[in-house]
Design a protein around this motif. Sequence first.
Motif, PDB file in Angstrom:
ATOM      1  N   GLU A 101       0.807  -1.220   0.000  1.00 45.66           N
ATOM      2  CA  GLU A 101       0.000   0.000   0.000  1.00 45.66           C
ATOM      3  C   GLU A 101       0.846   1.280   0.000  1.00 45.66           C
ATOM      4  O   GLU A 101       0.304   2.374   0.158  1.00 45.66           O
ATOM      5  N   THR A 102       2.146   1.159  -0.125  1.00 46.01           N
ATOM      6  CA  THR A 102       2.977   2.344  -0.308  1.00 46.01           C
ATOM      7  C   THR A 102       2.993   2.689  -1.797  1.00 46.01           C
ATOM      8  O   THR A 102       2.650   1.865  -2.646  1.00 46.01           O
ATOM      9  N   ILE A 103       3.383   3.914  -2.097  1.00 45.72           N
ATOM     10  CA  ILE A 103       3.432   4.338  -3.492  1.00 45.72           C
ATOM     11  C   ILE A 103       4.860   4.718  -3.883  1.00 45.72           C
ATOM     12  O   ILE A 103       5.649   5.170  -3.045  1.00 45.72           O
ATOM     13  N   SER A 104       5.168   4.494  -5.142  1.00 41.94           N
ATOM     14  CA  SER A 104       6.500   4.779  -5.662  1.00 41.94           C
ATOM     15  C   SER A 104       6.380   5.712  -6.855  1.00 41.94           C
ATOM     16  O   SER A 104       5.540   5.499  -7.741  1.00 41.94           O
ATOM     17  N   MET A 105       7.210   6.720  -6.885  1.00 45.16           N
ATOM     18  CA  MET A 105       7.188   7.647  -8.007  1.00 45.16           C
ATOM     19  C   MET A 105       7.976   7.078  -9.179  1.00 45.16           C
ATOM     20  O   MET A 105       8.818   6.185  -9.006  1.00 45.16           O
ATOM     21  N   PHE A 106       7.676   7.576 -10.365  1.00 40.61           N
ATOM     22  CA  PHE A 106       8.439   7.191 -11.548  1.00 40.61           C
ATOM     23  C   PHE A 106       9.674   8.081 -11.648  1.00 40.61           C
ATOM     24  O   PHE A 106       9.563   9.301 -11.797  1.00 40.61           O
ATOM     25  N   VAL A 107      10.840   7.468 -11.545  1.00 37.21           N
ATOM     26  CA  VAL A 107      12.082   8.209 -11.745  1.00 37.21           C
ATOM     27  C   VAL A 107      12.661   7.907 -13.121  1.00 37.21           C
ATOM     28  O   VAL A 107      13.552   8.599 -13.598  1.00 37.21           O
ATOM     29  N   LYS A 108      12.131   6.872 -13.772  1.00 36.32           N
ATOM     30  CA  LYS A 108      12.517   6.521 -15.140  1.00 36.32           C
ATOM     31  C   LYS A 108      11.235   6.325 -15.955  1.00 36.32           C
ATOM     32  O   LYS A 108      10.163   6.089 -15.403  1.00 36.32           O
ATOM     33  N   PHE A 109      11.355   6.410 -17.254  1.00 32.74           N
ATOM     34  CA  PHE A 109      10.198   6.223 -18.119  1.00 32.74           C
ATOM     35  C   PHE A 109       9.795   4.749 -18.119  1.00 32.74           C
ATOM     36  O   PHE A 109      10.626   3.863 -18.346  1.00 32.74           O
ATOM     37  N   ASN A 110       8.527   4.498 -17.841  1.00 34.65           N
ATOM     38  CA  ASN A 110       8.004   3.143 -17.792  1.00 34.65           C
ATOM     39  C   ASN A 110       7.998   2.528 -19.185  1.00 34.65           C
ATOM     40  O   ASN A 110       7.498   3.126 -20.141  1.00 34.65           O
ATOM     41  N   GLU A 111       8.539   1.335 -19.311  1.00 37.69           N
ATOM     42  CA  GLU A 111       8.696   0.700 -20.626  1.00 37.69           C
ATOM     43  C   GLU A 111       7.354   0.402 -21.277  1.00 37.69           C
ATOM     44  O   GLU A 111       7.188   0.568 -22.490  1.00 37.69           O
ATOM     45  N   TRP A 112       6.374  -0.041 -20.488  1.00 37.47           N
ATOM     46  CA  TRP A 112       5.076  -0.360 -21.081  1.00 37.47           C
ATOM     47  C   TRP A 112       4.407   0.902 -21.607  1.00 37.47           C
ATOM     48  O   TRP A 112       3.846   0.915 -22.707  1.00 37.47           O
ATOM     49  N   LEU A 113       4.471   1.979 -20.855  1.00 31.17           N
ATOM     50  CA  LEU A 113       3.868   3.231 -21.296  1.00 31.17           C
ATOM     51  C   LEU A 113       4.590   3.792 -22.522  1.00 31.17           C
ATOM     52  O   LEU A 113       3.947   4.318 -23.440  1.00 31.17           O
ATOM     53  N   LEU A 114       5.906   3.678 -22.531  1.00 32.94           N
ATOM     54  CA  LEU A 114       6.658   4.144 -23.693  1.00 32.94           C
ATOM     55  C   LEU A 114       6.229   3.409 -24.959  1.00 32.94           C
ATOM     56  O   LEU A 114       6.112   3.994 -26.031  1.00 32.94           O
ATOM     57  N   ALA A 115       5.986   2.115 -24.825  1.00 34.48           N
ATOM     58  CA  ALA A 115       5.670   1.290 -25.994  1.00 34.48           C
ATOM     59  C   ALA A 115       4.204   1.360 -26.402  1.00 34.48           C
ATOM     60  O   ALA A 115       3.877   1.132 -27.582  1.00 34.48           O
ATOM     61  N   ASN A 116       3.314   1.715 -25.471  1.00 30.25           N
ATOM     62  CA  ASN A 116       1.887   1.556 -25.758  1.00 30.25           C
ATOM     63  C   ASN A 116       1.005   2.783 -25.569  1.00 30.25           C
ATOM     64  O   ASN A 116      -0.116   2.807 -26.089  1.00 30.25           O
ATOM     65  N   SER A 117       1.463   3.780 -24.850  1.00 32.40           N
ATOM     66  CA  SER A 117       0.570   4.909 -24.531  1.00 32.40           C
ATOM     67  C   SER A 117       0.072   5.624 -25.783  1.00 32.40           C
ATOM     68  O   SER A 117      -1.062   6.122 -25.816  1.00 32.40           O
TER      69      SER A 117
ATOM     70  N   TYR B 270       6.687  10.645 -15.341  1.00 30.76           N
ATOM     71  CA  TYR B 270       5.402  10.310 -14.716  1.00 30.76           C
ATOM     72  C   TYR B 270       4.230  11.039 -15.354  1.00 30.76           C
ATOM     73  O   TYR B 270       3.078  10.772 -15.017  1.00 30.76           O
ATOM     74  N   HIS B 271       4.512  11.964 -16.274  1.00 28.87           N
ATOM     75  CA  HIS B 271       3.507  12.917 -16.739  1.00 28.87           C
ATOM     76  C   HIS B 271       3.091  12.622 -18.174  1.00 28.87           C
ATOM     77  O   HIS B 271       3.907  12.647 -19.093  1.00 28.87           O
ATOM     78  N   LEU B 272       1.777  12.357 -18.370  1.00 29.39           N
ATOM     79  CA  LEU B 272       1.229  12.071 -19.693  1.00 29.39           C
ATOM     80  C   LEU B 272       0.140  13.085 -20.027  1.00 29.39           C
ATOM     81  O   LEU B 272      -0.595  13.532 -19.153  1.00 29.39           O
ATOM     82  N   ARG B 273       0.042  13.402 -21.332  1.00 29.33           N
ATOM     83  CA  ARG B 273      -1.050  14.278 -21.792  1.00 29.33           C
ATOM     84  C   ARG B 273      -1.782  13.601 -22.941  1.00 29.33           C
ATOM     85  O   ARG B 273      -1.163  13.022 -23.842  1.00 29.33           O
ATOM     86  N   TYR B 274      -3.108  13.708 -22.938  1.00 25.52           N
ATOM     87  CA  TYR B 274      -3.918  13.181 -24.032  1.00 25.52           C
ATOM     88  C   TYR B 274      -3.927  14.190 -25.171  1.00 25.52           C
ATOM     89  O   TYR B 274      -4.322  15.345 -24.998  1.00 25.52           O
ATOM     90  N   VAL B 275      -3.493  13.758 -26.364  1.00 27.11           N
ATOM     91  CA  VAL B 275      -3.465  14.631 -27.542  1.00 27.11           C
ATOM     92  C   VAL B 275      -4.298  14.067 -28.688  1.00 27.11           C
ATOM     93  O   VAL B 275      -4.355  14.654 -29.768  1.00 27.11           O
ATOM     94  N   GLY B 276      -4.948  12.924 -28.465  1.00 28.55           N
ATOM     95  CA  GLY B 276      -5.773  12.307 -29.504  1.00 28.55           C
ATOM     96  C   GLY B 276      -5.007  11.242 -30.273  1.00 28.55           C
ATOM     97  O   GLY B 276      -3.795  11.330 -30.466  1.00 28.55           O
TER      98      GLY B 276
END
Length: 351
Positions: A225-241, A265-271
Amino acid sequence: MGRNTKQIKMKKKKPKRRVSLAGVYLICFTLVGLIWPVYAGVRFVRNISRQKNGLFEGEMIIADGNFADTVKPLKQMILEVNPAGGFNSVPDSATSGNSGDNPDAVRIPEGCIPIQKEHIEIFSGLALRIDQTHKFQGKIDAPMTDFEGKNDCYHVRRKDLEIQPIALEALNQMMLAYQTITGKCDFMVYSTTEPSDTEGSLYPAELPDRKTGLCVDLCLLNEDETISMFVKFNEWLLANSWNYGFVFSYPENGKDLTGIAPAPYHLRYVGKMHSAVMHDMGLNFPDYLEEMRNHPISDPYYYHDGTKDYTIYYVKAKSGSTIVPVTMTENCEISGNNQDGFIIFTEGIIK
């Protein structure tokens, strides 16, 4: 007796007439001929009305394909802005060289119509350059929503965080795909429109595009139940977002252009339209926006998604009104770039 018999015979019913197959076809063609002009007229008026609004639905492309190799040139006409309102045609002789003596004259390819956009509209849309130099100057037209409509494939720090509905829907789709593929449900939305001001916040940095209502700051929820910040770009998000219309606003190696340190950690929806072409070009989002300024309608990008062709081009804004050529299709999007013009993404090939 004979008279009675004669009267009975006279009262016999005549055989019924049957409509021939040719008659049925004739009736059908007649009805189609009467209905079709009315339908076409309604569609034409509807398209004109949507074009005047300057923004179109365009989320139904499959972002997997290549640029089209060949295009068929189309005839052009030239229009100029009439100071009193509307447009004037430039003589045909101007089509074989410069656009007459008026520098504001714009070439309108055959199959396109002109839309008049005001300068303030360069600050509205999805394809906005928002960084240290170019602050968000637009406004959020759509009502914001909270996260009561989220699915069960991710967590949210507080359900009263606000986001635009279009971004929430795309986030739900992306998180569903993540859980289906990985079997995990460990992403958490930490913040959206504002940085968290709580003590010990993971992401206190001010990021200028948060004001759009299209952004999420993500972290990981651990088993304890602890949370961890993203200090590196997540590989799944890089490949699929990008498949779901999300991009990293402030990517790795992007500080020279944005003036902002990378934010993994920061994503924006652009369509899905813009994220698909960005990915196909092998560019991050800031580089994509910069590259599109090199492609006016006379030298656009052509994208093929495996089924349909699309044209993407840039129109530089004037100080007052600007003519923006667009096709008469519902699958067309006009966005300001928050800098100096408009980016148009439309179905079909124009040149």
